[in-house]
Design an enzyme around this catalytic site. Structure first.
Site, PDB file in Angstrom:
ATOM      1  N   SER A 282     103.372   9.451 -48.440  1.00 39.14           N
ATOM      2  CA  SER A 282     104.803   9.716 -48.592  1.00 39.14           C
ATOM      3  C   SER A 282     105.568   8.443 -48.237  1.00 39.14           C
ATOM      4  CB  SER A 282     105.246  10.831 -47.647  1.00 39.14           C
ATOM      5  OG  SER A 282     106.663  10.867 -47.564  1.00 39.14           O
TER       6      SER A 282
ATOM      7  N   TYR B 176     105.645  13.662 -39.026  1.00 45.44           N
ATOM      8  CA  TYR B 176     105.250  13.545 -40.436  1.00 45.44           C
ATOM      9  C   TYR B 176     104.971  12.074 -40.776  1.00 45.44           C
ATOM     10  CZ  TYR B 176     105.539  14.402 -45.515  1.00 45.44           C
ATOM     11  OH  TYR B 176     105.275  14.495 -46.867  1.00 45.44           O
TER      12      TYR B 176
END
Ligand SMILES: NC(=O)c1ccc[n+]([C@@H]2O[C@H](COP(=O)([O-])OP(=O)(O)OC[C@H]3O[C@@H](n4cnc5c(N)ncnc54)[C@H](OP(=O)(O)O)[C@@H]3O)[C@@H](O)[C@H]2O)c1
Length: 271
Positions: free
Chosen positions: A155, A170
């Site tokens: 990501s 994350y």
């Protein structure tokens, strides 16, 4: 229903000599979102598929969505060691070599640093880091050598932070995936296995919607303003934006491509 991918509802039909003809691909989190879009792109290029997710019902829906393609489903929780073992055992029972592994399933906790719990930390690392690590490790005996391709879904959050999205956990997990991608590419290159990562920008999926729906209205508005001013191409991604790069990385066209982190994000990280 799974996130809508293409306008067509036509069954998958594959022209002869397509880019992934004869290849077998395992896609974790293949029942929805980016994973299902990658599975569809692979199927349309002739690959046989193994889709992994927790819910048998969602997997069966994805299998139906991909009608016309050769699709097997494996329902397990990849955040557990037993789940990883079960995938490996079932792949072994199919007795056919694997050519492509896509480590896509993940969880995104956007909690402020001072409220992240140990449970969230452990779950995040179990699914986002340990599963790609040990699933790939245990699938190695079945992976075509030379010629196998491992694709990790990372990501932009690995190294770009945005307002109102507290992302320590994350980001840490996706930073770990980028690091794994490079170190594993180095180690497995000797066996002719390629390892790459795709780092998408924001993509409209259930994961994204779930992570914003409980934000206060002002935080949601700020996120929208961020999108408007930060994406040079003027929009967030659709799942169909990710399939093309995945097909390339899985195919023989990418036979000299390894250790790369490919940013697919409408220009988000250009500025
Ligand atoms: N959406 C974005 O904006 C975005 C941006 C950048 C990167 N990414 C990355 O892209 C990947 C896919 O995200 P997405 O937005 O497409 O997610 P999604 O729509 O929420 O889909 C997640 C998939 O993973 C499966 N899954 C979830 N937990 C699992 C578990 N414990 N074991 C096995 N399967 C599990 C889900 O099926 P079940 O629920 O049935 O298990 C589903 O098939 C992730 O790695 C994410 O970090 C997403």
């Amino acid at each position: 229903m799974p996130t809508k991918i293409n306008a067509t509802t036509e069954p998958v039909s594959v022209p002869p000599n397509s880019r992934l003809s004869g290849k077998r691909a395992l896609v974790t989190g293949g029942s929805d979102g980016i994973g299902l879009a990658i599975a569809e792109a692979f199927a349309r290029e002739g690959a046989e598929l193994y889709l992994v997710g927790r819910s048998t019902e969602r997997l069966a829906r994805a299998q139906k969505y991909l009608e016309g393609a050769e699709v097997k489903i494996i329902a397990v929780d990849l955040s557990t060691d037993a789940g990883i073992d079960s995938v490996v055992r079932q792949i072994g029972e199919f007795e056919k070599p694997l050519d492509i592994v896509v480590n896509n399933a993940a969880v995104a906790y956007f909690s402020p640093f001072d409220s992240v719990t140990i449970d969230q930390f452990q779950h995040s690392f179990a699914l986002n880091v340990a599963a790609p690590y040990f699933l790939t490790q245990r699938l190695l005996p079945f992976l075509t050598q030379p010629g196998g391709s491992v694709i990790n879904i990372s990501s932009y959050f690995a190294d770009k932070m945005i307002p109102n999205r507290p992302s320590t956990l994350y980001s840490l997990s996706k930073g770990a995936i980028n690091s794994l991608t490079k170190s594993l590419a180095y180690e497995l290159g000797k066996r002719g296995i390629r390892v790459n990562a795709i780092a998408p920008g924001t993509v409209d999926t259930a994961m994204r919607r779930a992570s914003i729906e409980n934000l206060p209205a002002e935080a949601q508005a700020e996120l929208q303003r961020f999108v408007d001013r930060s994406y040079p191409l003027g929009r967030i991604g659709q799942v169909s934006d990710i399939g093309g790069i995945a097909v390339y990385l899985a195919s023989n066209e990418a036979s000299w491509t390894s250790g790369g982190i490919f940013s697919i994000n409408g220009g988000l990280t250009a500025g």
